[in-house]
Enzyme design. Structure first.
Site, PDB file in Angstrom:
ATOM      1  N   ARG A 147       0.892  -1.161   0.059  1.00 35.55           N
ATOM      2  CA  ARG A 147      -0.206   0.084   0.016  1.00 35.55           C
ATOM      3  C   ARG A 147       0.907   1.310   0.104  1.00 35.55           C
ATOM      4  NH1 ARG A 147      -4.166   2.343   4.820  1.00 35.55           N
ATOM      5  NH2 ARG A 147      -2.237   3.547   5.370  1.00 35.55           N
ATOM      6  N   TYR A 159      -3.124  11.607   5.594  1.00 37.19           N
ATOM      7  CA  TYR A 159      -3.582  10.229   6.244  1.00 37.19           C
ATOM      8  C   TYR A 159      -2.609   9.200   5.434  1.00 37.19           C
ATOM      9  CZ  TYR A 159      -5.337   5.605   6.336  1.00 37.19           C
ATOM     10  OH  TYR A 159      -5.439   4.431   6.734  1.00 37.19           O
ATOM     11  N   ASP A 212      -4.921   3.711  -0.013  1.00 38.14           N
ATOM     12  CA  ASP A 212      -6.169   3.927   0.734  1.00 38.14           C
ATOM     13  C   ASP A 212      -6.439   5.587   0.569  1.00 38.14           C
ATOM     14  OD1 ASP A 212      -8.360   4.416   2.474  1.00 38.14           O
ATOM     15  OD2 ASP A 212      -7.004   3.197   4.226  1.00 38.14           O
ATOM     16  N   HIS A 214      -9.264   6.689   1.869  1.00 45.02           N
ATOM     17  CA  HIS A 214      -9.741   6.965   3.101  1.00 45.02           C
ATOM     18  C   HIS A 214     -10.745   8.083   3.282  1.00 45.02           C
ATOM     19  CE1 HIS A 214      -9.244   6.891   7.829  1.00 45.02           C
ATOM     20  NE2 HIS A 214      -8.650   5.539   7.409  1.00 45.02           N
ATOM     21  N   GLU A 238      -8.968   2.012  -2.065  1.00 43.83           N
ATOM     22  CA  GLU A 238      -9.785   1.501  -0.950  1.00 43.83           C
ATOM     23  C   GLU A 238     -10.403   2.881  -0.559  1.00 43.83           C
ATOM     24  OE1 GLU A 238      -7.037   0.165   2.182  1.00 43.83           O
ATOM     25  OE2 GLU A 238      -8.650   0.712   3.889  1.00 43.83           O
ATOM     26  N   GLU A 264     -14.004  -1.635   5.827  1.00 45.87           N
ATOM     27  CA  GLU A 264     -13.335  -1.801   7.244  1.00 45.87           C
ATOM     28  C   GLU A 264     -14.113  -1.328   8.420  1.00 45.87           C
ATOM     29  OE1 GLU A 264      -9.746   0.277   6.450  1.00 45.87           O
ATOM     30  OE2 GLU A 264     -10.275   1.883   7.911  1.00 45.87           O
ATOM     31  N   ARG A 285     -13.618  -5.422   2.904  1.00 50.18           N
ATOM     32  CA  ARG A 285     -12.723  -5.282   3.720  1.00 50.18           C
ATOM     33  C   ARG A 285     -13.072  -5.502   5.311  1.00 50.18           C
ATOM     34  NH1 ARG A 285      -7.908  -3.745   4.150  1.00 50.18           N
ATOM     35  NH2 ARG A 285      -8.244  -1.663   5.210  1.00 50.18           N
ATOM     36  N   GLU A 341      -4.407  -7.309   4.937  1.00 48.93           N
ATOM     37  CA  GLU A 341      -3.612  -6.297   5.189  1.00 48.93           C
ATOM     38  C   GLU A 341      -2.510  -6.588   6.510  1.00 48.93           C
ATOM     39  OE1 GLU A 341      -5.799  -2.963   6.762  1.00 48.93           O
ATOM     40  OE2 GLU A 341      -3.943  -1.634   6.546  1.00 48.93           O
ATOM     41  N   TRP A 404     -12.644  12.115   8.063  1.00 45.02           N
ATOM     42  CA  TRP A 404     -10.998  11.593   7.971  1.00 45.02           C
ATOM     43  C   TRP A 404     -10.916  10.277   7.508  1.00 45.02           C
ATOM     44  CZ3 TRP A 404      -8.509   7.687  10.904  1.00 45.02           C
ATOM     45  CH2 TRP A 404      -7.159   7.613  10.923  1.00 45.02           C
TER      46      TRP A 404
HETATM   47  O1  KDG Z   1      -8.800   2.872  13.502  1.00 46.11           O
HETATM   48  C1  KDG Z   1      -8.528   3.253  12.162  1.00 46.11           C
HETATM   49  C2  KDG Z   1      -7.447   2.645  11.211  1.00 46.11           C
HETATM   50  O2  KDG Z   1      -7.546   1.243  11.604  1.00 46.11           O
HETATM   51  C3  KDG Z   1      -7.644   3.024  10.074  1.00 46.11           C
HETATM   52  O3  KDG Z   1      -7.518   4.378   9.714  1.00 46.11           O
HETATM   53  C4  KDG Z   1      -6.525   2.200   9.142  1.00 46.11           C
HETATM   54  O4  KDG Z   1      -7.832   2.761   7.096  1.00 46.11           O
HETATM   55  C5  KDG Z   1      -7.006   2.132   7.636  1.00 46.11           C
HETATM   56  C6  KDG Z   1      -6.385   0.770   7.031  1.00 46.11           C
HETATM   57  O5  KDG Z   1      -6.737   0.648   5.556  1.00 46.11           O
HETATM   58  O6  KDG Z   1      -5.598   0.132   7.627  1.00 46.11           O
HETATM   59 MG    MG Z   2      -8.463   1.860   5.228  1.00 49.54          MG
END
Ligand code: KDG
Ligand code: MG
Length: 404
Positions: A147, A159, A212, A214, A238, A264, A285, A341, A404
């Site tokens: 990643r 991030y 990611d 995010h 992602e 996730e 995820r 991951e 975020w």
């Molecule tokens: O607690 C939040 C994290 O696990 C997250 O921000 C990590 O997005 C994440 C990832 O893909 O590992």
């Molecule tokens: Mg993530």
């Protein structure tokens, strides 16, 4: 067999982890991860105050019934706190079942479908040259899927960028009050292709690249990003947009063939159903810790299998070694495994947790210990008290709250 005690252990060997320990009258114990990053004590309380008392005297072998009892039996159901608690109970019961059978958990899930579990690791850089150095270290270590995240020029904090060595733990931020970060979509969209161009130029197409987003983009911005990255052939993009608005993924899909991974923060099959059945994503995820444990995660992955969607479980360092151990058993057994991951855990984690799992280059295996194969040293856990932390929040340049 009967459950005699159910205890919640909160410890911070580098990061905060919440672990549920269930003990039976036959002396067997099982562990489940109950960590919800930045909201740890909410789950600890839900377990201690509302769930643990229900477990005492019940048969730990009736895993499905226990799951239904805790899920359907709660009027206020679903949501991250409830589902993390149910997950911990479920994983602890599978751990006990494996120990009772004298078998590693993956054998109870149908046995191994592969020799080992393929991982993706994290590389980041404060600029592109630093990213390339980090990627080089991971390639040297044997990873074939990475990643990549780079600081967006002009932003104070991006991030996923720690500026430290691979696996450095950039979240959560400083303390109870969340750090505030600023975000500029235009700068990101213009910059993103350059990092992939640099990695492809150095490594060609043998290396699998992931990224990611995010949750930072609108659907049409995500479509633009996906299209601008197509020639770099990502393994996945992602969380391009926040997944509450699932129809948005239809728009993204119309414009790009860059594969998409989401889930996730999902807690149940109901969160995943439309994205999977409408074929709007390529990887799901969901994790063993936040989506109802092994029992429910398998249900999600089975649904995904019908639609050609593969697993790509969340495995950030804020999920405990118990979570990673359990995830590896599921990964090894299911037919539609995609990738796992792998972020590793903070130095010192193994003072508290002992794991039978092992890693060789870009692969892991859960090991052959009965059950999940992860134990916790309670005396050591006591030496690392809870350390309150919050995940950051994000605002646009003008101060507007963003994702975020
Ligand atoms: O607690 C939040 C994290 O696990 C997250 O921000 C990590 O997005 C994440 C990832 O893909 O590992
Ligand atoms: Mg993530």
């Amino acid at each position: 067999m009967k459950i005699t005690t159910a205890e919640v252990i909160v410890t911070c060997p580098g990061r905060n982890y919440v672990t549920l320990k269930i003990t039976t009258d036959e002396g067997l114990t099982g562990l489940g991860d109950a960590t919800l990053n930045g909201r740890e004590l909410a789950v600890a309380s839900y377990l201690r105050d509302h769930v643990c008392p229900l477990l005492i005297g019940r048969d730990p072998q009736r895993i499905e019934d226990m799951w239904q009892y805790l899920y359907r039996g709660a009027y206020w159901r679903r949501g991250p706190v409830t589902m993390t608690a149910i997950s911990a109970v479920d994983v602890a019961l599978w751990d006990i079942k494996g120990k009772a059978a004298g078998l590693p958990l993956y054998q109870l899930l149908g046995g191994a479908s592969r020799e080992a579990v393929t991982l993706y690791a994290h590389a980041d850089g404060r600029d592109v040259p630093e990213l390339l150095d980090r990627v080089a270290e991971l390639v040297e270590d044997g990873f074939q899927a990475i990643r990549v995240q780079v600081a967006v020029p002009g932003l104070d904090k991006t991030y996923g960028v720690s500026g430290g060595p691979p696996g450095t733990f950039y979240e959560p931020a400083d303390g109870r009050i969340p750090a505030e970060q600023r975000w500029e979509t235009g700068a990101y969209l213009d910059f993103a292709p350059t990092m992939f161009e640099a990695v492809r130029e150095r490594y060609g197409f043998d290396l699998h690249l992931l990224h990611d987003v995010h949750n930072r983009l609108t659907p049409v911005e995500a479509a633009r990003l996906g299209r601008s990255l197509e020639s770099f052939r990502l393994w996945w993009m992602e969380d391009p947009t926040p997944a509450e608005d699932q129809a948005a993924f239809g728009l993204i899909r119309q414009h790009t063939v860059t594969p998409i991974a989401v889930g996730e923060v999902f807690n149940s099959i109901w969160d995943c159903r439309d994205l999977i059945t409408n074929r709007l994503i390529d990887y799901i995820r969901t994790s063993v810790t936040h989506a109802g444990g092994i029992t429910h995660l398998r249900r999600i992955f089975d649904l995904a299998h019908l639609y050609g969607v593969r697993s790509g479980s969340h495995g950030a360092g804020d999920l405990s070694p118990v979570s990673l151990g359990a995830a590896l058993h599921v990964d090894l057994a299911i037919p539609n495994f995609g990738i796992q991951e792998y972020m590793g855990h903070a130095p010192g984690w193994d003072d508290v947790f002992h794991a039978s799992y092992w890693r060789e280059g870009g692969y892991m295996h859960p090991g052959e210990d009965p059950g999940i194969g992860v134990t916790l040293d309670e005396e050591a856990a006591g030496r690392f008290p809870y350390d309150p932390k919050s995940l950051p929040v994000c605002r646009l340049r003008d101060g507007t709250m963003h994702d975020w």
